[in-house]
Write a protein that holds these residues in place. Structure first.
Motif, PDB file in Angstrom:
ATOM      1  N   LYS A 134     -11.702 -41.136 -41.352  1.00 30.66           N
ATOM      2  CA  LYS A 134     -11.011 -39.836 -41.406  1.00 30.66           C
ATOM      3  C   LYS A 134     -10.338 -39.529 -40.068  1.00 30.66           C
ATOM      4  CE  LYS A 134     -13.837 -37.485 -44.861  1.00 30.66           C
ATOM      5  NZ  LYS A 134     -14.911 -36.504 -45.057  1.00 30.66           N
ATOM      6  N   ARG A 151      -3.956 -35.378 -55.008  1.00 29.70           N
ATOM      7  CA  ARG A 151      -3.674 -35.793 -53.619  1.00 29.70           C
ATOM      8  C   ARG A 151      -4.959 -35.760 -52.782  1.00 29.70           C
ATOM      9  NH1 ARG A 151      -1.006 -39.420 -51.208  1.00 29.70           N
ATOM     10  NH2 ARG A 151      -3.074 -39.636 -50.344  1.00 29.70           N
ATOM     11  N   ALA A 160      -3.056 -50.907 -54.465  1.00 28.80           N
ATOM     12  CA  ALA A 160      -4.110 -49.917 -54.217  1.00 28.80           C
ATOM     13  C   ALA A 160      -3.812 -48.608 -54.953  1.00 28.80           C
ATOM     14  CB  ALA A 160      -4.235 -49.668 -52.716  1.00 28.80           C
ATOM     15  N   ARG A 180      -4.490 -47.710 -45.443  1.00 33.89           N
ATOM     16  CA  ARG A 180      -3.194 -47.211 -45.906  1.00 33.89           C
ATOM     17  C   ARG A 180      -3.035 -45.773 -45.412  1.00 33.89           C
ATOM     18  NH1 ARG A 180      -5.071 -50.752 -49.221  1.00 33.89           N
ATOM     19  NH2 ARG A 180      -6.680 -49.305 -49.878  1.00 33.89           N
ATOM     20  N   PRO A 181      -2.786 -45.586 -44.141  1.00 34.97           N
ATOM     21  CA  PRO A 181      -2.835 -44.236 -43.585  1.00 34.97           C
ATOM     22  C   PRO A 181      -1.733 -43.312 -44.074  1.00 34.97           C
ATOM     23  CG  PRO A 181      -2.029 -45.772 -41.942  1.00 34.97           C
ATOM     24  CD  PRO A 181      -2.484 -46.592 -43.104  1.00 34.97           C
ATOM     25  N   PHE A 182      -0.681 -43.861 -44.661  1.00 35.08           N
ATOM     26  CA  PHE A 182       0.450 -43.006 -45.018  1.00 35.08           C
ATOM     27  C   PHE A 182       0.519 -42.671 -46.506  1.00 35.08           C
ATOM     28  CE2 PHE A 182       1.559 -45.450 -41.229  1.00 35.08           C
ATOM     29  CZ  PHE A 182       1.716 -44.395 -40.339  1.00 35.08           C
ATOM     30  N   GLY A 183      -0.367 -43.277 -47.295  1.00 29.57           N
ATOM     31  CA  GLY A 183      -0.239 -43.044 -48.731  1.00 29.57           C
ATOM     32  C   GLY A 183      -1.523 -42.775 -49.444  1.00 29.57           C
ATOM     33  N   LYS A 216     -17.107 -43.567 -42.578  1.00 26.61           N
ATOM     34  CA  LYS A 216     -16.226 -42.588 -43.234  1.00 26.61           C
ATOM     35  C   LYS A 216     -15.644 -41.619 -42.198  1.00 26.61           C
ATOM     36  CE  LYS A 216     -16.451 -41.427 -48.002  1.00 26.61           C
ATOM     37  NZ  LYS A 216     -16.900 -40.498 -49.024  1.00 26.61           N
ATOM     38  N   PHE A 251       1.002 -34.819 -44.684  1.00 30.62           N
ATOM     39  CA  PHE A 251       0.696 -34.575 -43.279  1.00 30.62           C
ATOM     40  C   PHE A 251       1.222 -33.218 -42.807  1.00 30.62           C
ATOM     41  CE2 PHE A 251       0.640 -39.390 -42.605  1.00 30.62           C
ATOM     42  CZ  PHE A 251      -0.740 -39.441 -42.592  1.00 30.62           C
ATOM     43  N   HIS A 300       5.564 -35.040 -46.716  1.00 27.52           N
ATOM     44  CA  HIS A 300       4.899 -36.080 -45.911  1.00 27.52           C
ATOM     45  C   HIS A 300       5.076 -35.655 -44.451  1.00 27.52           C
ATOM     46  CE1 HIS A 300       3.337 -40.003 -44.803  1.00 27.52           C
ATOM     47  NE2 HIS A 300       4.417 -40.255 -44.098  1.00 27.52           N
ATOM     48  N   ALA A 359      -1.751 -39.078 -38.392  1.00 31.71           N
ATOM     49  CA  ALA A 359      -0.929 -37.918 -38.749  1.00 31.71           C
ATOM     50  C   ALA A 359      -0.255 -37.326 -37.524  1.00 31.71           C
ATOM     51  CB  ALA A 359      -1.791 -36.859 -39.428  1.00 31.71           C
ATOM     52  N   PHE A 369       5.753 -43.626 -53.406  1.00 28.44           N
ATOM     53  CA  PHE A 369       5.372 -45.038 -53.308  1.00 28.44           C
ATOM     54  C   PHE A 369       5.231 -45.627 -54.710  1.00 28.44           C
ATOM     55  CE2 PHE A 369       3.241 -43.764 -49.150  1.00 28.44           C
ATOM     56  CZ  PHE A 369       4.199 -44.380 -48.364  1.00 28.44           C
ATOM     57  N   CYS A 419       2.040 -41.613 -53.798  1.00 26.54           N
ATOM     58  CA  CYS A 419       2.925 -40.800 -52.972  1.00 26.54           C
ATOM     59  C   CYS A 419       2.371 -40.728 -51.552  1.00 26.54           C
ATOM     60  CB  CYS A 419       3.091 -39.392 -53.551  1.00 26.54           C
ATOM     61  SG  CYS A 419       1.670 -38.314 -53.365  1.00 26.54           S
ATOM     62  N   GLY A 420       3.178 -40.218 -50.652  1.00 25.08           N
ATOM     63  CA  GLY A 420       2.775 -40.131 -49.261  1.00 25.08           C
ATOM     64  C   GLY A 420       1.705 -39.077 -49.030  1.00 25.08           C
ATOM     65  N   ARG A 421       0.966 -39.278 -47.949  1.00 23.47           N
ATOM     66  CA  ARG A 421      -0.005 -38.247 -47.563  1.00 23.47           C
ATOM     67  C   ARG A 421       0.735 -36.984 -47.135  1.00 23.47           C
ATOM     68  NH1 ARG A 421      -5.529 -40.084 -46.410  1.00 23.47           N
ATOM     69  NH2 ARG A 421      -5.539 -42.356 -46.539  1.00 23.47           N
ATOM     70  N   LYS A 458      -7.116 -38.704 -53.829  1.00 27.36           N
ATOM     71  CA  LYS A 458      -6.562 -39.963 -53.307  1.00 27.36           C
ATOM     72  C   LYS A 458      -6.811 -40.100 -51.807  1.00 27.36           C
ATOM     73  CE  LYS A 458      -3.977 -43.746 -53.392  1.00 27.36           C
ATOM     74  NZ  LYS A 458      -4.029 -44.102 -51.987  1.00 27.36           N
ATOM     75  N   HIS A 483      -9.357 -39.683 -50.268  1.00 22.70           N
ATOM     76  CA  HIS A 483     -10.688 -40.238 -50.009  1.00 22.70           C
ATOM     77  C   HIS A 483     -11.034 -41.367 -50.964  1.00 22.70           C
ATOM     78  CE1 HIS A 483     -11.117 -36.765 -47.451  1.00 22.70           C
ATOM     79  NE2 HIS A 483     -10.754 -36.003 -48.456  1.00 22.70           N
TER      80      HIS A 483
END
Lengths: 35, 253
Positions: free
Chosen positions: A16, B247, B171, A32-35, A12, B139, B111, A23, B131, B135-137, B250, B252
Motif C-alpha cells: 500500500k 475500483r 491481471a 501494477r501501481p497504475f491500474g 500488505k 490517484f 487517474h 501516486a 486499460f 481502468c487506471g487507479r 480492484k 486491493h
C-alpha cells in the motif's frame, strides 16, 4: 502461523505504501501501481 | 500507410509509435533508448511526441529524445512535466502533417487531473485511463470524474482501437472474472489473452466493443456485477456506487 500472518500484514502495508508513493510520482515499484 | 507499433518499455509500459515508411510520432515515451533504436532500425524521422499525462513512466524519455530530435511535445503543461511545447485542452486539435493525421483532444481526468486522450478516426490513445479489461487507479480527482472519463471513451465507436499504455490485461481479466464469472465474452478474452502472452505478444490494442463486453468498469449496470458486489456488502447500487466499489475492490485485489 502467527509469524506468517504478521509477515503477510507487513507485506500488505508495504504494498500500500508503494502505491501511495507511486501516486505522488516519487517512486514506481509495485506489481501494477497504475491500474 | 500508417502503422502503429508497440515498443515495450520499463516494467510493462507500451510506447506506441505511429509511423509510415519515413515519419513517426511517439506516444508517452517513458524511455528514450528503445524508441531511438526503433527509429534507427526503421530509418524513421521523429516528427512529434504525444503525451497523455505527466507520470514518469510516460515522460521519462522525452528529454533524451529531444536532444536528438528537436520536435514539438504535445500534452498538458504542468510543473511536473516541463517538456510540453504545445499545451492542450479539451477541444484542441493536433495535426501531424507528415503522417496526415489529426487528433482531437479530450480531457479524461480521474487517474490524474490533467490526463488527456488523443482521438482520431479509428483509434484512441488513452494513456492510463482505460486499460484492457480495467481502468487506471483514481490517484487524483473523484471516482465520479474517472467514471465520467471512462463513459466518454465508452461512447466512442465500437470499432475504435484502444491503445492503452500498460500490459495489464491478464491481471485485469482475472479481476473481471471475479466480478462476472458468467460472462462468456470475458472467458473467451481470457483464453485469447493467455495465448497472446504465452507468445510474448501484446494484448493491445483492444477495441471499444471488446471493452464494453468484458471490462467491469464499463459494465456497472450489469446485474451479475451488482450481485457480486452485494455479496461483498455493497448497498449503493447506483452506477457510480457500483463503479466506486469496483475500483476500491480492484485496489486491493
Amino acid at each position: 502461523m502467527k509469524l506468517l500472518a504478521i509477515q503477510l500484514g507487513y507485506q500488505k502495508t508495504i504494498a500500500k505504501l508503494l502505491v501511495m508513493i507511486a501516486a505522488k510520482g516519487v517512486l514506481i515499484y509495485s506489481a501494477r501501481p497504475f491500474g | 500507410m500508417i502503422e502503429i507499433t508497440a515498443i515495450p518499455a520499463l516494467q510493462d509500459n507500451y510506447i506506441w509509435v505511429i509511423h509510415d515508411n519515413s515519419h513517426a510520432a511517439v506516444v508517452d515515451p517513458g524511455e528514450s533508448e528503445p524508441v531511438l533504436a526503433f527509429l534507427r532500425t526503421r530509418n524513421l524521422q521523429l516528427d512529434a511526441i504525444l503525451c497523455t499525462h505527466r507520470h514518469g513512466d510516460h515522460i521519462g524519455g522525452i528529454a533524451a529524445l529531444r536532444e536528438v530530435y528537436n520536435v514539438p511535445v504535445y500534452g498538458r503543461r504542468h510543473t511536473k512535466n516541463p517538456h510540453i511545447t504545445n499545451d492542450l485542452y479539451e477541444g484542441a486539435q493536433v495535426k501531424l502533417a507528415a503522417l496526415d493525421i489529426e487528433f482531437d483532444i479530450i480531457e479524461v481526468p480521474g487517474h490524474l487531473d490533467d490526463h488527456i486522450a488523443f482521438i482520431t478516426p479509428g483509434f484512441v490513445f488513452c494513456g492510463d485511463v482505460l486499460f484492457g479489461g480495467g481502468c487506471g487507479r483514481n490517484f487524483e480527482g473523484t471516482p465520479a470524474q474517472l467514471h465520467h472519463s471512462l463513459q466518454r471513451l465508452a461512447h466512442l465507436p465500437d470499432s475504435m482501437r484502444v491503445y492503452c499504455a500498460h500490459e495489464y490485461t491478464a491481471a485485469n481479466l482475472r479481476f473481471a472474472l471475479a466480478c462476472e464469472p458468467g460472462n462468456q465474452a470475458l472467458q473467451q478474452r481470457i483464453a485469447a489473452t493467455q495465448q497472446l502472452r504465452a507468445a510474448n505478444q501484446p494484448t493491445l490494442p483492444s477495441t471499444i466493443a471488446l471493452e464494453k463486453a468484458t471490462n467491469p468498469f464499463l459494465r456497472c449496470t450489469l446485474p451479475e456485477i451488482i450481485h457480486t458486489l452485494q455479496h461483498r456488502g455493497l448497498t449503493d447500487t447506483s452506477e457510480l456506487g457500483v463503479f466506486t466499489a469496483l475500483r476500491e475492490w480492484k485496489n486491493h485485489f
